[in-house]
Enzyme design. Sequence first.
Site, PDB file in Angstrom:
ATOM      1  N   ASP A 342     -28.533 117.753  20.039  1.00  0.00           N
ATOM      2  CA  ASP A 342     -29.334 117.776  21.273  1.00  0.00           C
ATOM      3  C   ASP A 342     -30.355 116.650  21.285  1.00  0.00           C
ATOM      4  O   ASP A 342     -30.742 116.120  20.240  1.00  0.00           O
ATOM      5  CB  ASP A 342     -30.074 119.120  21.401  1.00  0.00           C
ATOM      6  CG  ASP A 342     -30.987 119.379  20.222  1.00  0.00           C
ATOM      7  OD1 ASP A 342     -30.549 119.124  19.081  1.00  0.00           O
ATOM      8  OD2 ASP A 342     -32.132 119.815  20.426  1.00  0.00           O
ATOM      9  N   GLU A 343     -30.791 116.313  22.476  1.00  0.00           N
ATOM     10  CA  GLU A 343     -31.949 115.459  22.705  1.00  0.00           C
ATOM     11  C   GLU A 343     -31.983 114.237  21.777  1.00  0.00           C
ATOM     12  O   GLU A 343     -32.952 114.022  21.057  1.00  0.00           O
ATOM     13  CB  GLU A 343     -33.232 116.288  22.537  1.00  0.00           C
ATOM     14  CG  GLU A 343     -33.306 117.436  23.538  1.00  0.00           C
ATOM     15  CD  GLU A 343     -34.556 118.277  23.395  1.00  0.00           C
ATOM     16  OE1 GLU A 343     -35.124 118.651  24.435  1.00  0.00           O
ATOM     17  OE2 GLU A 343     -34.966 118.584  22.248  1.00  0.00           O
ATOM     18  N   THR A 486     -40.548 126.970  17.047  1.00  0.00           N
ATOM     19  CA  THR A 486     -41.837 127.424  16.511  1.00  0.00           C
ATOM     20  C   THR A 486     -42.955 126.372  16.549  1.00  0.00           C
ATOM     21  O   THR A 486     -43.867 126.421  15.736  1.00  0.00           O
ATOM     22  CB  THR A 486     -41.658 127.953  15.066  1.00  0.00           C
ATOM     23  OG1 THR A 486     -41.135 126.883  14.262  1.00  0.00           O
ATOM     24  CG2 THR A 486     -40.730 129.142  15.020  1.00  0.00           C
ATOM     25  N   GLU A 487     -42.873 125.461  17.507  1.00  0.00           N
ATOM     26  CA  GLU A 487     -43.993 124.504  17.631  1.00  0.00           C
ATOM     27  C   GLU A 487     -45.327 125.242  17.706  1.00  0.00           C
ATOM     28  O   GLU A 487     -46.316 124.846  17.091  1.00  0.00           O
ATOM     29  CB  GLU A 487     -43.840 123.659  18.911  1.00  0.00           C
ATOM     30  CG  GLU A 487     -42.726 122.642  18.871  1.00  0.00           C
ATOM     31  CD  GLU A 487     -41.425 123.180  19.448  1.00  0.00           C
ATOM     32  OE1 GLU A 487     -41.207 124.418  19.433  1.00  0.00           O
ATOM     33  OE2 GLU A 487     -40.613 122.360  19.914  1.00  0.00           O
TER      34      GLU A 487
END
EC number: 3.2.1.52
Length: 636
Positions: A342-343, A486-487
């Site tokens: 992703d990204e 979980t930032e």
Amino acid sequence: MNKALSIFIGVLMSTTAFAQSDPNLGIIPAPVSITRANGNFVLDKTTILINQSIDGAKINDLLNAFIVTKAGFALREAKVAQPNQKSILLTSSGADKLPAEGYTIKVTPNQVVITGSGAGLFYAVQSVMQMMPAKVADKIPIPAVTINDYPRFSYRGTMLDVSRHFFPISFIKKYIDQLAYYKINTFHWHLTDDQGWRLEIKKYPKLTTVGAVRNGSIIGHYPGTGNYLTEVKGFYTQDEAKEIVKYAAERYITVIPEIELPGHASAAIAAYPALSAFPDRDTFVNEKTAWAGSRKGKQVQQTWGVFDDIFVPSENTFTVLNDILDEVIAIFPSKYIHIGGDEAPKTYWKESPFCQALMKEKGLKDEHELQSYFIQRIEKHVNGKGRSIIGWDEILEGGLAPNATVMSWRGEDGGIAAAQQNHDVIMTPGSMGLYIDHQQSDSPDEPVTIGGLAPYQKIYAYDPIPKVLTADQRKYIKGVQANMWTEYIKTTNKVENHAFPRLMALSEIAWSPVDRKDLKNFAEDRLPVHLARLDKMGVNFWVPTPIGQSEKVLNGGDFTIDLKVPVTGGKIYYSLDSSRPSENAFLYTSPIKVTVPKGEKRALRTIVIAPSGKRSVTTETILNNGAPEVKAEAKK
Ligand code: ACM
């Protein structure tokens, strides 16, 4: 039993674990079918436990350990029952005819017969434990019933990100215990990302000596108001990871490791800069936040988001990644290895002469095809080891690797496209409530989160099978997953607060047939009991707001507000003077009658306090009798 005692039991039973009127007998996820019969099986000290299953003594121990906590005594184990002796029989006879992971439970006044094998028997015991009410005078009355049960989806997953914040092995086990209780069978462990590499790799020790240490994190919501210069570090040794695999397997949970590539790779690049498309560029070259620490060289990222730095598709990179994946494969026996995907911004690949030359050489028309080339190289290696890759839906771009499974997170489109190409799919769309890092209510009492709104009801409403798919394409939807990034989740308490009750809703959409969905029964009859259990066990959870309270303005002069406590044994307190309610406010005991004079309004504010003292957010209902301002008042 004398009449007085039977009345006494009857009275107590109405306040025991689940309401006898609950058609699902307190079981989450709701079983496929439950048929009630007359009478009860009364479990007491004379009841024996007979295990004729193929699953050995472990399943006896599981059930008996529970009965000890519930009843205060263990059942005597025996080979056969004497005539008229009450027994619980565990058997695998006929289990081969049950659907995968399926089981049956048949309760008659004389016997409880639990049929299944492996996961099925394990799940049967979870259901039995959930349907057992509290003891009354050393007896546990279990209602006579026949239950047939099996899952809707073979993949019932949840992802935990341990890169942005690290959680110890002891917590991972505690979390897995709860997943097993809710028949969730996949734990997707997001082990690497820009902000930390969390798995020991013996051949490349700097992945953890360098990559597992972050020298700070932003304060507050992105872009933050500064930097906590506090180190965040931690990683799992290979022995610890194996311990988790074993612990999970004993509970019929598969652990899928995720090793992110080619983007979200700053921690690996900090350890081994040669893996980058630009080894000499400083990590923070494009960083817009003002507070960043050292700007020299490659760093483990201290802020959140998507970064341009990316693996270079060189032979050296493939050698290193293949070596890493070989060690990962040796630890994790799962069919799937998650490779991220992703990204992955294409900026560096566009700017890199090496990447552009490679694209020309391989006849790749753009950087999306280069990403596809990258993923296909990795897939070939993983397939060569007898495993399959799974990746986020960006792996569709530039062409899907031949055997890849797609995890659809940017809505359902990726999953739909993959199923239409006959590829397996796991549905996990953030837009449908499956991102459990999102907020659970709009209240200002909520802790800082990444944003978004995903109350458990939103997950509950989701059907993972998109209607646009044909009957044949629908078979590719293998399951559903909830993701916890979980930032903004630094503590294990907060992980649990984000997880429950949302994982219970996930469990029901992953397991139960669509026509068994019943939000009212789930929220009002079953959840309160399950949340009280978590409360007692020391598992944190999001305390729901009072059942029946409107967050919309109610118009009128005379109001009767009828509420229900959403956690068994909890209390609702309320205020009508715009103060913030606490245990010093009015205790709710019966419907609240409020008369509002013409032209005025009142704010009813509530809070729920669970038996342990855990609190809900404050909920406000405006009771308006024609006052000009009808907007919700600013909450304190
Ligand atoms: C993702 O949320 N970036 C998969």
